[in-house]
Design a protein around this motif. Sequence first.
Motif, mmCIF file in Angstrom:
data_model
loop_
_atom_site.group_PDB
_atom_site.id
_atom_site.type_symbol
_atom_site.label_atom_id
_atom_site.label_comp_id
_atom_site.label_asym_id
_atom_site.label_seq_id
_atom_site.Cartn_x
_atom_site.Cartn_y
_atom_site.Cartn_z
ATOM 1 N N THR A 62 -8.088 -5.844 -3.307
ATOM 2 C CA THR A 62 -6.733 -6.229 -2.932
ATOM 3 C C THR A 62 -5.710 -5.433 -3.723
ATOM 4 O O THR A 62 -4.737 -4.918 -3.164
ATOM 5 C CB THR A 62 -6.525 -7.734 -3.154
ATOM 6 N N ALA A 63 -5.923 -5.328 -5.034
ATOM 7 C CA ALA A 63 -4.998 -4.573 -5.876
ATOM 8 C C ALA A 63 -4.980 -3.094 -5.476
ATOM 9 O O ALA A 63 -3.916 -2.481 -5.407
ATOM 10 C CB ALA A 63 -5.385 -4.718 -7.342
ATOM 11 N N LEU A 64 -6.140 -2.542 -5.174
ATOM 12 C CA LEU A 64 -6.216 -1.144 -4.768
ATOM 13 C C LEU A 64 -5.489 -0.914 -3.449
ATOM 14 O O LEU A 64 -4.741 0.063 -3.307
ATOM 15 C CB LEU A 64 -7.674 -0.715 -4.655
ATOM 16 N N ALA A 65 -5.664 -1.823 -2.491
ATOM 17 C CA ALA A 65 -4.961 -1.700 -1.209
ATOM 18 C C ALA A 65 -3.453 -1.744 -1.415
ATOM 19 O O ALA A 65 -2.700 -0.990 -0.790
ATOM 20 C CB ALA A 65 -5.393 -2.812 -0.262
ATOM 21 N N MET A 66 -2.992 -2.606 -2.315
ATOM 22 C CA MET A 66 -1.561 -2.719 -2.576
ATOM 23 C C MET A 66 -1.019 -1.454 -3.240
ATOM 24 O O MET A 66 0.055 -0.969 -2.880
ATOM 25 C CB MET A 66 -1.280 -3.949 -3.432
ATOM 26 N N VAL A 67 -1.747 -0.908 -4.185
ATOM 27 C CA VAL A 67 -1.293 0.298 -4.884
ATOM 28 C C VAL A 67 -1.246 1.489 -3.925
ATOM 29 O O VAL A 67 -0.260 2.230 -3.887
ATOM 30 C CB VAL A 67 -2.201 0.607 -6.102
ATOM 31 N N ILE A 68 -2.298 1.658 -3.145
ATOM 32 C CA ILE A 68 -2.324 2.773 -2.197
ATOM 33 C C ILE A 68 -1.196 2.633 -1.180
ATOM 34 O O ILE A 68 -0.519 3.605 -0.846
ATOM 35 C CB ILE A 68 -3.698 2.860 -1.505
ATOM 36 N N SER A 69 -0.978 1.427 -0.693
ATOM 37 C CA SER A 69 0.092 1.192 0.271
ATOM 38 C C SER A 69 1.448 1.504 -0.351
ATOM 39 O O SER A 69 2.295 2.129 0.287
ATOM 40 C CB SER A 69 0.053 -0.257 0.751
ATOM 41 N N TYR A 70 1.671 1.071 -1.582
ATOM 42 C CA TYR A 70 2.956 1.328 -2.233
ATOM 43 C C TYR A 70 3.175 2.830 -2.443
ATOM 44 O O TYR A 70 4.278 3.339 -2.216
ATOM 45 C CB TYR A 70 3.063 0.590 -3.566
ATOM 46 N N VAL A 71 2.139 3.529 -2.863
ATOM 47 C CA VAL A 71 2.257 4.966 -3.098
ATOM 48 C C VAL A 71 2.595 5.694 -1.791
ATOM 49 O O VAL A 71 3.420 6.604 -1.777
ATOM 50 C CB VAL A 71 0.956 5.519 -3.728
ATOM 51 N N ASN A 72 1.968 5.279 -0.688
ATOM 52 C CA ASN A 72 2.208 5.948 0.596
ATOM 53 C C ASN A 72 3.540 5.583 1.218
ATOM 54 O O ASN A 72 4.208 6.433 1.791
ATOM 55 C CB ASN A 72 1.084 5.636 1.587
ATOM 56 N N TRP A 73 3.931 4.319 1.175
ATOM 57 C CA TRP A 73 5.114 3.862 1.903
ATOM 58 C C TRP A 73 6.311 3.582 1.006
ATOM 59 O O TRP A 73 7.413 3.371 1.512
ATOM 60 C CB TRP A 73 4.785 2.600 2.704
ATOM 61 N N HIS A 74 6.124 3.513 -0.310
ATOM 62 C CA HIS A 74 7.200 3.235 -1.275
ATOM 63 C C HIS A 74 7.938 1.937 -0.929
ATOM 64 O O HIS A 74 9.161 1.872 -0.978
ATOM 65 C CB HIS A 74 8.192 4.396 -1.353
ATOM 66 N N TRP B 44 5.442 -3.694 2.264
ATOM 67 C CA TRP B 44 4.236 -3.163 2.900
ATOM 68 C C TRP B 44 3.027 -3.340 1.986
ATOM 69 O O TRP B 44 1.927 -3.634 2.445
ATOM 70 C CB TRP B 44 4.391 -1.697 3.266
ATOM 71 N N ALA B 45 3.234 -3.162 0.695
ATOM 72 C CA ALA B 45 2.129 -3.338 -0.249
ATOM 73 C C ALA B 45 1.632 -4.782 -0.231
ATOM 74 O O ALA B 45 0.425 -5.032 -0.204
ATOM 75 C CB ALA B 45 2.575 -2.935 -1.654
ATOM 76 N N ALA B 46 2.555 -5.735 -0.233
ATOM 77 C CA ALA B 46 2.167 -7.144 -0.178
ATOM 78 C C ALA B 46 1.466 -7.460 1.144
ATOM 79 O O ALA B 46 0.472 -8.195 1.184
ATOM 80 C CB ALA B 46 3.391 -8.026 -0.353
ATOM 81 N N PHE B 47 1.970 -6.894 2.237
ATOM 82 C CA PHE B 47 1.355 -7.098 3.544
ATOM 83 C C PHE B 47 -0.087 -6.597 3.567
ATOM 84 O O PHE B 47 -0.994 -7.287 4.036
ATOM 85 C CB PHE B 47 2.189 -6.385 4.614
ATOM 86 N N HIS B 48 -0.324 -5.410 3.032
ATOM 87 C CA HIS B 48 -1.684 -4.868 3.005
ATOM 88 C C HIS B 48 -2.590 -5.658 2.065
ATOM 89 O O HIS B 48 -3.786 -5.791 2.317
ATOM 90 C CB HIS B 48 -1.666 -3.386 2.649
ATOM 91 N N GLY B 49 -2.034 -6.182 0.992
ATOM 92 C CA GLY B 49 -2.810 -7.058 0.114
ATOM 93 C C GLY B 49 -3.239 -8.325 0.835
ATOM 94 O O GLY B 49 -4.381 -8.778 0.702
ATOM 95 N N LEU B 50 -2.329 -8.902 1.629
ATOM 96 C CA LEU B 50 -2.664 -10.094 2.409
ATOM 97 C C LEU B 50 -3.701 -9.786 3.478
ATOM 98 O O LEU B 50 -4.580 -10.612 3.752
ATOM 99 C CB LEU B 50 -1.407 -10.674 3.058
#
Length: 53
Positions: free
Chosen positions: A15-27, A31-37
């Motif tokens: 979950t943490a990895l998905a959030m970090v990758i999402s944040y890095v890609n979309w800033h 979106w990071a919280a959405f991908h974590g969910l």
Amino acid sequence: MKGSSYVKAGISFGTALAMVISYVNWHSVLWAAFHGLLGWFYVIYYVLFYGWH
């Protein structure tokens, strides 16, 4: 560590990895919280349909 501890650690890390990758890609924190969910929804889906091993 027991088996369930490994599973919990893996889910948390994924979950943490998905959030970090999402944040890095979309800033975007949203979106990071959405991908974590989404990661958690997948876990719930897996447990409901395949069981908790």
